[in-house]
Design an enzyme around this catalytic site. Structure first.
Site, PDB file in Angstrom:
ATOM      1  N   HIS A 186     -85.098  -6.045  70.543  1.00 16.68           N
ATOM      2  CA  HIS A 186     -86.121  -6.582  71.441  1.00 16.68           C
ATOM      3  C   HIS A 186     -87.371  -5.733  71.319  1.00 16.68           C
ATOM      4  CE1 HIS A 186     -88.069  -8.016  75.137  1.00 16.68           C
ATOM      5  NE2 HIS A 186     -87.298  -9.075  74.985  1.00 16.68           N
ATOM      6  N   GLU A 190     -80.537 -13.545  74.383  1.00 13.20           N
ATOM      7  CA  GLU A 190     -80.120 -14.739  73.653  1.00 13.20           C
ATOM      8  C   GLU A 190     -78.627 -14.748  73.330  1.00 13.20           C
ATOM      9  OE1 GLU A 190     -82.226 -16.729  74.051  1.00 13.20           O
ATOM     10  OE2 GLU A 190     -83.983 -16.662  72.754  1.00 13.20           O
TER      11      GLU A 190
HETATM   12  N1  ACO Z   1     -80.944  -7.323  63.173  1.00 11.95           N
HETATM   13  C1  ACO Z   1     -81.175  -6.457  62.167  1.00 11.95           C
HETATM   14  N2  ACO Z   1     -82.278  -5.658  62.106  1.00 11.95           N
HETATM   15  C2  ACO Z   1     -83.163  -5.781  63.089  1.00 11.95           C
HETATM   16  C3  ACO Z   1     -82.997  -6.654  64.180  1.00 11.95           C
HETATM   17  C4  ACO Z   1     -81.818  -7.438  64.201  1.00 11.95           C
HETATM   18  N3  ACO Z   1     -81.568  -8.295  65.186  1.00 11.95           N
HETATM   19  N4  ACO Z   1     -84.048  -6.536  65.002  1.00 11.95           N
HETATM   20  C5  ACO Z   1     -84.876  -5.635  64.472  1.00 11.95           C
HETATM   21  N5  ACO Z   1     -84.333  -5.170  63.312  1.00 11.95           N
HETATM   22  C6  ACO Z   1     -84.872  -4.141  62.435  1.00 11.95           C
HETATM   23  C7  ACO Z   1     -85.975  -4.676  61.518  1.00 11.95           C
HETATM   24  O1  ACO Z   1     -85.455  -5.171  60.337  1.00 11.95           O
HETATM   25  C8  ACO Z   1     -86.828  -3.446  61.327  1.00 11.95           C
HETATM   26  O2  ACO Z   1     -86.170  -2.601  60.388  1.00 11.95           O
HETATM   27  P1  ACO Z   1     -87.013  -1.775  59.311  1.00 11.95           P
HETATM   28  O3  ACO Z   1     -87.986  -0.948  60.092  1.00 11.95           O
HETATM   29  O4  ACO Z   1     -85.974  -0.987  58.605  1.00 11.95           O
HETATM   30  O5  ACO Z   1     -87.717  -2.782  58.468  1.00 11.95           O
HETATM   31  C9  ACO Z   1     -86.750  -2.745  62.663  1.00 11.95           C
HETATM   32  O6  ACO Z   1     -85.511  -3.133  63.253  1.00 11.95           O
HETATM   33  C10 ACO Z   1     -87.897  -3.093  63.621  1.00 11.95           C
HETATM   34  O7  ACO Z   1     -88.023  -4.517  63.636  1.00 11.95           O
HETATM   35  P2  ACO Z   1     -89.339  -5.255  64.127  1.00 11.95           P
HETATM   36  O8  ACO Z   1     -89.262  -6.679  63.677  1.00 11.95           O
HETATM   37  O9  ACO Z   1     -90.545  -4.477  63.774  1.00 11.95           O
HETATM   38  O10 ACO Z   1     -89.190  -5.125  65.680  1.00 11.95           O
HETATM   39  P3  ACO Z   1     -89.779  -6.115  66.755  1.00 11.95           P
HETATM   40  O11 ACO Z   1     -89.986  -5.330  67.981  1.00 11.95           O
HETATM   41  O12 ACO Z   1     -90.942  -6.871  66.249  1.00 11.95           O
HETATM   42  O13 ACO Z   1     -88.545  -7.123  66.904  1.00 11.95           O
HETATM   43  C11 ACO Z   1     -87.312  -8.982  67.555  1.00 11.95           C
HETATM   44  C12 ACO Z   1     -88.140  -7.774  68.033  1.00 11.95           C
HETATM   45  C13 ACO Z   1     -88.249  -9.957  66.876  1.00 11.95           C
HETATM   46  C14 ACO Z   1     -86.688  -9.656  68.777  1.00 11.95           C
HETATM   47  C15 ACO Z   1     -86.208  -8.513  66.591  1.00 11.95           C
HETATM   48  O14 ACO Z   1     -85.387  -7.562  67.170  1.00 11.95           O
HETATM   49  C16 ACO Z   1     -85.389  -9.663  66.010  1.00 11.95           C
HETATM   50  O15 ACO Z   1     -85.810 -10.309  65.050  1.00 11.95           O
HETATM   51  N6  ACO Z   1     -84.162  -9.972  66.624  1.00 11.95           N
HETATM   52  C17 ACO Z   1     -83.360 -11.053  66.160  1.00 11.95           C
HETATM   53  C18 ACO Z   1     -83.878 -12.378  66.723  1.00 11.95           C
HETATM   54  C19 ACO Z   1     -83.634 -12.497  68.214  1.00 11.95           C
HETATM   55  O16 ACO Z   1     -82.597 -12.120  68.739  1.00 11.95           O
HETATM   56  N7  ACO Z   1     -84.647 -13.064  68.916  1.00 11.95           N
HETATM   57  C20 ACO Z   1     -84.625 -13.242  70.338  1.00 11.95           C
HETATM   58  C21 ACO Z   1     -85.421 -12.186  71.048  1.00 11.95           C
HETATM   59  S1  ACO Z   1     -85.288 -12.265  72.810  1.00 11.95           S
HETATM   60  C22 ACO Z   1     -86.475 -13.405  73.307  1.00 11.95           C
HETATM   61  O17 ACO Z   1     -87.523 -13.533  72.727  1.00 11.95           O
HETATM   62  C23 ACO Z   1     -86.196 -14.272  74.459  1.00 11.95           C
END
Ligand code: ACO
Length: 381
Positions: A263, A321
């Protein structure tokens, strides 16, 4: 190349763009406050109508005010006939539920003619909240080759949605489960869809335009589109813990994200995950079969451990989620309905934020940093 000194925050993380009394998200403490109430206190007790009233008026309604508020919603449940026609056309093309909801929401202006370009934001907010369950349920039935059902004025917002999907009056346990879900997701600070709604209202556009824009933002898998894939992942991971670990490991090795984890704000377990997992446990226990609930708990533990191994220091924990998927599945909803059902809850927050933004009247207009070339000369080719 640039004339702006401020460092760029391309995801706007850490930027505070408004004051709000609607909700507070503390990502380190794992705390969500909705209009003064901890989410754990409010979600399983209030009806959805009470929560919307609370967000709009900053106080809970007394019984007379609640009755008037419910009646107003009841009066706006029926869709314009053009909206139903559009849903029939959408079902023929089999567009996604969120696309159908976005297109249908635009047509609600048909019932809200107004000379004022701003529209009547209070009335439009009522129309939007009241109509969303009717649109989602009607579209769902049309996709199944069934006719939409008329709403039941004797049923509350959540119960009526379940009724319009299946034609059966739901049990109290199912209604309570859905209301807990809708209350839990109703508002969450400056998330992407709420921000989109506020940007639109800040230009002195109308409520329906703001909500249509918010729907577009909610649809994406990084926001509201994750619970369907999260449940698919649980089923694909399989029933044995060892198999689940191998499956999730493969996904991470391929650089894929585990849906329902991570998140932007929460660096600990999302408090909404706890509220929804408790609601799901109650529902599955009442149904006498805990198998899926137990599987989801074990997949969660494996996923969190693997995320710590593959992404150390990122603090990737369970988000809302993951348990949305379990709870809505337990309520009998197909995965195709998950994001639209999220919208049925979040539209309460979008409208409240739009009112708040409307009151401050400040245009939201950030800046960008130009990185292209300058001083090109026009030469006809
Ligand atoms: N699985 C694997 N790796 C992940 C995940 C995940 N669920 N979430 C983040 N990471 C990793 C990224 O790959 C990145 O790794 P890196 O730095 O080695 O490249 C690092 O963690 C940071 O990721 P960002 O995308 O920069 O973090 P951000 O704060 O933008 O992400 C997000 C938040 C978009 C929710 C992300 O965690 C994600 O994609 N989760 C999966 C989708 C999801 O569950 N969405 C629902 C969110 S809740 C809502 O909106 C109601």
């Amino acid at each position: 190349m640039t004339t702006i000194d401020t460092p760029i925050k391309s995801g706007l993380e850490g930027i505070v763009a408004a004051e709000t009394r609607l909700s507070s998200v503390d990502g380190l403490a794992g705390e969500l406050i909705i209009a003064g109430f901890p989410v754990e206190e409010l979600a399983s007790r209030a009806t959805f109508e009470e929560t919307v009233y609370l967000l709009w008026h900053d106080t809970l309604p007394d019984s007379d005010s609640l009755a008037i508020f419910k009646k107003a919603f009841n009066e706006h449940r029926t869709l314009p006939s053009a909206t139903i026609q559009l849903l029939r056309a959408a079902a023929t093309s089999r567009v996604s539920g969120m696309d159908a909801l976005r297109m249908a929401a635009s047509t609600l202006s048909l019932d809200a003619p107004d000379d004022n370009p701003l529209g009547d934001i209070q009335r439009d907010a009522l129309i939007l909240i009241a109509s969303f369950p009717t649109i989602v349920a009607a579209y769902w039935r049309l996709l199944q080759g069934q006719e939409p059902l008329a709403s039941r004025p004797d049923l509350g917002h959540a119960a009526n949605y379940l009724y319009m999907l299946s034609g059966e009056v739901p049990s109290d346990a199912r209604v309570r489960g859905l209301e807990t879900y809708l209350n839990t997701v109703v508002d969450h600070g400056f998330n992407a869809s709420t921000f989109a709604a506020r940007v639109i209202i800040s230009t002195q556009s109308d409520m329906i335009s703001a909500v249509v824009g918010a729907l577009g933002a909610l649809k994406g898998p990084l926001h509201g589109g994750a619970p369907g894939p999260a449940l698919d992942m649980v089923f694909a991971a399989g029933r044995e813990a060892a198999k689940a670990e191998a499956y999730l490991r493969q996904k991470l090795e391929r650089g894929e994200r585990l849906m329902g984890f991570g998140h932007r704000v929460y660096k600990v377990r999302d408090p909404r995950a706890e509220v929804l997992s408790t609601a799901a446990e109650r529902l599955f226990r009442a149904g006498g079969d805990m198998q899926l609930y137990d599987l989801v708990r074990s997949v969660e533990q494996t996923a969190v451990a693997l995320l710590a191994e593959y992404k150390p220091g990122r603090n990737l924990q369970t988000n809302v989620e993951f348990y949305t998927a379990l709870l809505l599945h337990g309520l009998g909803l197909s995965t195709n309905l998950f994001t639209s059902t999220f919208a049925i809850g979040r539209v309460g927050g979008w409208t409240a934020h739009a009112f708040e933004q409307h009151e401050t009247g400040r245009l939201i207009r950030p800046q960008s940093m130009y990185t292209g070339v300058k001083n090109r000369r026009w030469e006809r080719r």
